[in-house]
Scaffold this motif. Structure first.
Motif, mmCIF file in Angstrom:
data_model
loop_
_atom_site.group_PDB
_atom_site.id
_atom_site.type_symbol
_atom_site.label_atom_id
_atom_site.label_comp_id
_atom_site.label_asym_id
_atom_site.label_seq_id
_atom_site.Cartn_x
_atom_site.Cartn_y
_atom_site.Cartn_z
ATOM 1 N N LEU A 227 0.916 -1.156 0.122
ATOM 2 C CA LEU A 227 -0.138 -0.065 0.020
ATOM 3 C C LEU A 227 0.755 1.265 0.046
ATOM 4 C CD1 LEU A 227 -3.002 1.163 0.099
ATOM 5 C CD2 LEU A 227 -2.655 1.197 2.779
ATOM 6 N N SER A 228 0.538 2.054 -0.767
ATOM 7 C CA SER A 228 1.260 3.294 -0.936
ATOM 8 C C SER A 228 0.325 4.281 -1.600
ATOM 9 C CB SER A 228 2.753 3.288 -1.867
ATOM 10 O OG SER A 228 2.073 2.853 -3.311
ATOM 11 N N LYS A 229 0.706 5.612 -1.083
ATOM 12 C CA LYS A 229 -0.096 6.913 -1.391
ATOM 13 C C LYS A 229 0.944 7.918 -1.626
ATOM 14 C CE LYS A 229 -4.440 5.788 1.331
ATOM 15 N NZ LYS A 229 -5.381 6.423 2.182
ATOM 16 N N PRO A 230 1.214 8.042 -2.872
ATOM 17 C CA PRO A 230 2.465 9.095 -3.187
ATOM 18 C C PRO A 230 1.944 10.447 -3.016
ATOM 19 C CG PRO A 230 2.140 7.503 -5.061
ATOM 20 C CD PRO A 230 0.939 7.364 -3.958
ATOM 21 N N THR A 231 0.557 10.796 -3.137
ATOM 22 C CA THR A 231 0.114 12.156 -2.653
ATOM 23 C C THR A 231 0.101 12.469 -1.018
ATOM 24 O OG1 THR A 231 -2.085 11.435 -2.488
ATOM 25 C CG2 THR A 231 -1.260 12.324 -4.734
ATOM 26 N N GLU A 232 0.320 11.564 -0.415
ATOM 27 C CA GLU A 232 0.279 11.734 1.101
ATOM 28 C C GLU A 232 1.336 11.293 1.684
ATOM 29 O OE1 GLU A 232 -3.095 10.429 3.024
ATOM 30 O OE2 GLU A 232 -4.385 10.476 1.287
ATOM 31 N N TRP A 233 2.057 10.125 1.308
ATOM 32 C CA TRP A 233 3.569 9.434 2.091
ATOM 33 C C TRP A 233 4.638 9.543 1.403
ATOM 34 C CZ3 TRP A 233 -0.126 4.914 2.897
ATOM 35 C CH2 TRP A 233 -1.109 4.955 3.534
ATOM 36 N N SER A 234 5.705 9.892 1.652
ATOM 37 C CA SER A 234 6.949 9.578 1.274
ATOM 38 C C SER A 234 7.395 8.047 1.537
ATOM 39 C CB SER A 234 7.975 10.627 1.697
ATOM 40 O OG SER A 234 7.655 11.738 1.294
ATOM 41 N N GLU A 235 8.213 7.479 0.446
ATOM 42 C CA GLU A 235 8.473 6.021 0.831
ATOM 43 C C GLU A 235 10.005 5.990 0.751
ATOM 44 O OE1 GLU A 235 7.145 4.095 -2.728
ATOM 45 O OE2 GLU A 235 5.107 4.744 -2.489
ATOM 46 N N ILE A 236 10.430 5.469 2.120
ATOM 47 C CA ILE A 236 11.719 5.174 2.310
ATOM 48 C C ILE A 236 12.033 3.664 2.392
ATOM 49 C CG2 ILE A 236 12.199 7.289 3.424
ATOM 50 C CD1 ILE A 236 11.958 5.662 6.206
ATOM 51 N N SER A 237 13.195 3.029 1.938
ATOM 52 C CA SER A 237 13.407 1.907 1.873
ATOM 53 C C SER A 237 15.179 1.381 2.166
ATOM 54 C CB SER A 237 13.182 1.095 0.631
ATOM 55 O OG SER A 237 13.861 1.928 -0.410
ATOM 56 N N PRO A 263 5.103 10.828 6.378
ATOM 57 C CA PRO A 263 4.236 12.048 5.879
ATOM 58 C C PRO A 263 5.184 12.813 4.947
ATOM 59 C CG PRO A 263 4.469 12.389 8.100
ATOM 60 C CD PRO A 263 5.093 11.067 7.901
ATOM 61 N N ILE A 264 4.417 13.372 3.752
ATOM 62 C CA ILE A 264 4.967 14.261 2.937
ATOM 63 C C ILE A 264 5.431 15.723 3.538
ATOM 64 C CG2 ILE A 264 4.848 15.685 0.793
ATOM 65 C CD1 ILE A 264 3.561 13.261 -0.676
ATOM 66 N N ASN A 265 4.507 16.195 4.288
ATOM 67 C CA ASN A 265 4.650 17.275 5.182
ATOM 68 C C ASN A 265 5.308 16.604 6.542
ATOM 69 O OD1 ASN A 265 4.484 19.362 6.913
ATOM 70 N ND2 ASN A 265 2.445 19.966 6.008
ATOM 71 N N ILE A 270 0.544 10.299 10.430
ATOM 72 C CA ILE A 270 0.406 9.361 9.694
ATOM 73 C C ILE A 270 -0.978 8.670 10.076
ATOM 74 C CG2 ILE A 270 0.731 6.836 8.955
ATOM 75 C CD1 ILE A 270 3.817 7.663 9.049
ATOM 76 N N GLU A 271 -2.233 8.751 9.439
ATOM 77 C CA GLU A 271 -3.369 8.384 9.738
ATOM 78 C C GLU A 271 -4.085 7.306 8.970
ATOM 79 O OE1 GLU A 271 -5.210 12.235 9.648
ATOM 80 O OE2 GLU A 271 -4.850 12.762 11.841
ATOM 81 N N PHE A 272 -4.641 6.565 9.775
ATOM 82 C CA PHE A 272 -5.606 5.215 9.099
ATOM 83 C C PHE A 272 -6.626 4.882 9.992
ATOM 84 C CE2 PHE A 272 -2.070 3.314 11.199
ATOM 85 C CZ PHE A 272 -2.792 2.276 11.880
ATOM 86 N N SER A 273 -7.657 4.493 9.503
ATOM 87 C CA SER A 273 -8.901 4.139 10.254
ATOM 88 C C SER A 273 -9.516 2.908 9.787
ATOM 89 C CB SER A 273 -9.980 5.290 10.062
ATOM 90 O OG SER A 273 -10.239 5.447 9.035
ATOM 91 N N TRP A 274 -10.409 2.417 10.372
ATOM 92 C CA TRP A 274 -11.305 1.053 9.945
ATOM 93 C C TRP A 274 -12.643 1.192 10.812
ATOM 94 C CZ3 TRP A 274 -7.317 0.541 13.383
ATOM 95 C CH2 TRP A 274 -7.750 -0.237 14.505
ATOM 96 N N SER A 353 10.970 15.566 18.397
ATOM 97 C CA SER A 353 11.143 14.977 17.254
ATOM 98 C C SER A 353 11.684 15.923 16.202
ATOM 99 C CB SER A 353 10.129 14.137 16.871
ATOM 100 O OG SER A 353 10.477 13.237 15.785
ATOM 101 N N THR A 354 12.697 15.729 15.462
ATOM 102 C CA THR A 354 12.976 16.460 14.568
ATOM 103 C C THR A 354 12.771 15.983 13.058
ATOM 104 O OG1 THR A 354 15.362 15.432 14.283
ATOM 105 C CG2 THR A 354 15.066 17.531 15.657
ATOM 106 N N LEU A 355 12.285 14.721 13.251
ATOM 107 C CA LEU A 355 11.745 13.844 12.025
ATOM 108 C C LEU A 355 10.489 13.485 12.179
ATOM 109 C CD1 LEU A 355 15.075 11.626 11.568
ATOM 110 C CD2 LEU A 355 14.404 13.587 10.285
ATOM 111 N N PRO A 356 9.625 13.219 11.157
ATOM 112 C CA PRO A 356 8.391 12.779 11.041
ATOM 113 C C PRO A 356 8.154 11.445 11.468
ATOM 114 C CG PRO A 356 9.023 12.839 8.754
ATOM 115 C CD PRO A 356 10.095 13.197 9.809
ATOM 116 N N PRO A 357 6.845 10.857 11.864
ATOM 117 C CA PRO A 357 6.886 9.516 12.209
ATOM 118 C C PRO A 357 6.987 8.573 11.123
ATOM 119 C CG PRO A 357 4.651 10.474 12.205
ATOM 120 C CD PRO A 357 5.731 11.649 11.881
#
Length: 839
Positions: A227-237, A263-265, A270-274, A353-357
């Motif tokens: 699962l990826s959302k390029p408009t909301e999340w940055s991907e690291i690997s 998060p990009i910002n 980082i949020e999700f729900s069910w 924190s200096t970095l995002p979650p």
């Protein structure tokens, strides 16, 4: 999130398209991978994507039929296990049995489903899954080409486990594949002996290639959806291995943990729900959420990555969370959350924190209660051995023998307690086609009270170990081909009056002839049930010609008056006896006359003659429009029955009639409706209502009778109906003292009323209170079972009237023995004074 999980299952279809034919059974890893619907004679194969061996399901289940998906839904990249299904059109519960397991160990169980319009009906079904006796999930197939995967992690209590598909009336259950994977007991500590974990979602965050991670990259063969959302999340690997901790509760695979999102910002969470998914089996579901976390970057200088985790605003840890570099960490709730309709999870950076979650992967589970009481393991083993020996799987003997109560095996009586296992107390296998010797496993049912093996083809000797069952009071072996002597242990039990053994009737020279015994007038109690038993006393038959052939092993027959040996009792109620004899004669005449051909074939639309016999009627045939005119538009309802409503009407000449219209919602089927018309069209008697005509017009079916100004006969006498099905209804009315349509609490057909109350296994719950307990419980059970067999929806399962008479005659003997031992009735051999006040 659940919706995303379902959509992402499409990726699972890719891979596994090529297969290699192999021989063998189970995987050496302890994995079981079953291709459901693969023909029994087909060789197993290795899935090219996972390199796991799949085998046919033929050795795991003995019901259902194999089908192939419609070709339009099969693609070149689709895995082999999706190509076919096994479906279960018959039976309410059909179960797979997975064997050679380790009791007390945790297992992941996965069931997959893809409809693919295998049946050509284009109707996606809805049905339930059970694991053991516990509800697992409801399978909701949305369309023909969307796959569905259901997983549960559970502790297996014994050496085997059953996965059952339950028909809930919303379509035919089916299954594509079934898999089992063993887990270490330290994994998923929230899964234990009292609760399992049902998968809601399992997500691998970050990979942009869309690859599904599973075995061999995950040694436990969990399916991780990308699962990826390029408009909301940055991907690291990272390409470096992410290692598990020395004591790791989840062992997330490195292939999953090597990717993550932020998060990009940098200031955004980082949020999700069910959404919670309550159902009738779990109106307030609890949820467990597991966040898999690992730092994938070497942090330079004073860089800090720390964040809070909240669920609906509640902190999991107010100190914040800092993942370790290239090591798997997990954050999760140990106690399930129940109180919310929607669950919102948020990862927010702390002030320091200096970095995002960061988030690598996620699992969400609903909690499954596994505290359902089961049948005692020893009884399960014994009943399974009996089933396998006599090949009784076609009797719907699948799953737990006694539980859930509404799926208890046919012919079993069970005793239920609140907090202890159910035990088998009764076993009725009369007329079940048994052959061979008597299974020694009958004696393993320590709580058994009655054992009915009558009217089969059993051979060999009677096992003496049956005498060691302390609660056993009745053994019925009549109508078999047994030989040898009565074992000494059983002889002793019979002599002390604690056991009734029924072997033969009056045809064997070593057994006494049937005699007529006298009843004392001051203790006669005749109610509907005893009347039925007594008046059938003239019917006899016998078998087991080689039993007691030496003449010395049946000396118990010279009995004292306290003996429990079954006897016959005849009652000089001439009028009633004549009535029953006439009834039987008429029934036999009807059966013979049924073979004669007449005109006007009456059959329901879309029903074939292989399902229902045709109705040959000479009476007038009405159109539906004519019936509308006769009844003035079906205005006045004068009655209500199991078939539907009865309307008042007038023919052209002014003759008043009653019109019975078959309802689509009828709790009785077309066979019973046709049977009534068949009989009334052929039988003419001044005391029977006359059939004037019928209607078969498109989907409409109706019968037109003469009008009964005094109302229905059952309102006065609980009348007698001349058909095996209706005769079963009469038997039930006699036992229960209830009308044909009891109002308890709502108007319900008497047969459905009885079946619902017998779910608990308590026969006394349906017996007419006016009997005041003066009856033999086993006899009442047998009468009721006979009646229910007569009313089976499947004509082939209904006994002939000859069999009905024979079965009721056996009930007579049980009741007669009860009368002799408890009511003070004496035989001419027991020392009774023949000159006393007898009648």
């Amino acid at each position: 999130m659940a919706a995303q999980w379902l959509l992402l299952l499409l990726f699972v279809l890719a891979g596994g398209g090529g297969v290699v034919q192999v021989e063998g059974q189970l995987d050496n890893l302890g994995f079981i991978s079953i291709d459901c619907g693969l023909p029994e004679n087909a060789a197993g194969y290795v899935d090219s994507a996972t390199k796991l061996r799949f085998i046919s399901d033929a050795s795991f289940i003995h019901s259902g039929t194999n089908h192939n998906m419609s070709a339009e839904y099969i693609t070149p990249s689709m895995g082999r296990s999706w190509h076919n299904v096994r479906s279960f059109a018959a039976g309410a519960r059909n179960c797979y049995t997975l064997r050679s397991l380790v009791g007390g160990l945790k297992y992941l169980i996965r069931a997959t489903f893809m409809y693919g319009n295998y049946d050509g009906l284009n109707r996606s079904p809805l049905f339930d899954l059970h694991v053991g006796v516990n509800y697992w999930s409801t399978v909701n197939i949305s369309d023909a080409n969307t796959p569905a995967i259901y997983e549960v992690i559970t502790v297996v209590p014994g050496g085997s486990l059953q996965v059952c598909l339950v028909n809930t009336g919303s379509g035919t259950p089916f299954i594509s594949s079934l898999s089992l994977r063993p887990f270490k007991n330290g994994l998923y500590p929230m899964a234990n002996a009292t609760q399992g974990l049902v998968l809601v979602s399992r997500v691998n965050f970050g990979p942009s290639d869309g690859v599904v991670v599973r075995f061999p990259d995950d040694p436990h063969d969990r399916i991780w959806m990308p699962l990826s959302k390029p408009t909301e999340w940055s991907e690291i690997s990272t390409t470096k291995k992410v290692q598990n901790m020395n004591v790791d509760s989840f062992e997330a695979p490195s292939a999953v943990m090597q990717t993550a999102i932020t998060p990009i910002n940098d200031t955004s969470p980082i949020e999700f729900s069910w959404d919670a998914q309550p159902n009738v089996n779990d109106p307030s579901p609890g949820y467990i959420c597991v966040l898999h976390l690992s730092e994938l970057q070497i942090l330079s200088g004073n860089a800090v990555r720390q964040f809070y985790i909240t669920v609906n605003g509640q902190f999991w840890d107010p100190r914040g969370f800092t993942p370790q570099y290239l090591y798997t960490n997990a954050a999760y709730n140990t106690d399930p959350n129940h109180q919310f309709h929607q669950y919102n999870v948020s990862l927010n950076a702390t002030a320091n924190s200096t970095l995002p979650p960061i988030l690598n992967a996620l699992e969400v589970f609903s909690v499954l209660s596994t505290t359902g009481i089961t049948t005692a393991p020893s009884d399960v083993s014994a009943m399974t051995a009996v089933r396998d020996k006599y090949q009784l799987v076609k009797k719907d003997w699948m799953g737990d023998p006694c539980l859930p109560k509404n799926f208890a095996w046919k012919g079993l009586g069970c005793s239920y307690a609140v907090s202890s296992p159910a035990i088998v107390t009764g076993l009725n296998l009369s007329s079940s086609g048994l052959s061979g010797n008597m299974s020694p496993f009958f004696a393993s049912l320590k709580g058994l009270q009655y054992l009915d093996l009558s009217r089969n083809n059993l051979t060999g000797t009677i096992p003496n170990n049956l005498s060691q069952l302390p609660a056993l009071t009745l053994i019925d072996l009549t109508g078999n081909n047994l030989s040898g002597s009565i074992p000494s242990g059983l002889l002793k039990r019979i002599k002390d009056g604690s056991l009734t053994l029924r072997l033969v009737y009056d045809k064997h020279p070593h057994f006494p002839r049937v005699r007529t015994f006298k009843l004392y007038s001051n203790i006669i109690k005749i109610d509907q049930y005893h009347l039925l038993i007594f008046i059938l006393s003239f019917v006899r038959y016998g078998n087991n010609p080689n039993i007691c052939s030496d003449g010395n092993s049946c000396q118990i027959l010279e009995k004292k008056k306290s003996s429990m040996v079954a006897i016959y009792v005849t009652v000089p109620i001439v009028a009633v006896a004549v009535m029953v004899i006439v009834l039987l004669v008429v029934l036999l005449m009807c059966m013979r006359r049924k073979q004669r051909a007449t005109s006007n074939n009456l059959m329901p639309r879309n029903r074939t003659s292989s399902v229902h016999r045709s109705l040959q009627v000479n009476n007038r045939r009405f159109t539906y429009n004519e019936l509308v005119a006769v009844t003035s538009g079906f205005q006045r309802v004068i009655g209500q029955g199991g078939f539907g409503k009865v309307y008042d009407g007038f023919l052209e000449d002014g003759t008043q009639v009653a019109v019975k219209l078959l309802s689509e919602s009828s709790d009785q089927g077309v066979p019973e409706f046709l049977a009534e018309a068949q009989i009334l069209a052929k039988i003419h008697h001044k005391n029977l209502v006359s059939l004037i005509g019928y209607c078969k017009d498109r989907e409409y079916m109706a019968l037109v009778y003469e009008y009964m100004s005094e109302g229905a006969l059952h309102e006065h006498l609980r009348g007698t109906k001349l058909h095996a099905t209706c005769y079963g209804v009469v038997l039930v009315e006699i036992v229960t003292g209830q009308p044909h349509i009891p109002n308890d609490p709502e108007p319900t057909g008497i047969i459905l009323w009885v079946r619902r109350r017998l779910v608990s296994g308590n026969i006394e719950g349906i017996v007419d209170a006016r009997m005041c307990g003066d009856h033999d419980v086993n006899s009442v059970w047998k009468v009721t079972d006979t009646a229910l067999k007569c009313t089976s929806q499947t004509p082939e399962e209904r006994p002939t009237m000859t069999n009905v008479v024979a079965l009721l005659k056996e009930c007579l003997e049980l009741e007669a023995a009860h009368v002799v031992s408890n009511a003070g009735y004496y035989t001419t051999e027991s020392g009774a004074n023949p000159n006393s006040n007898a009648i």
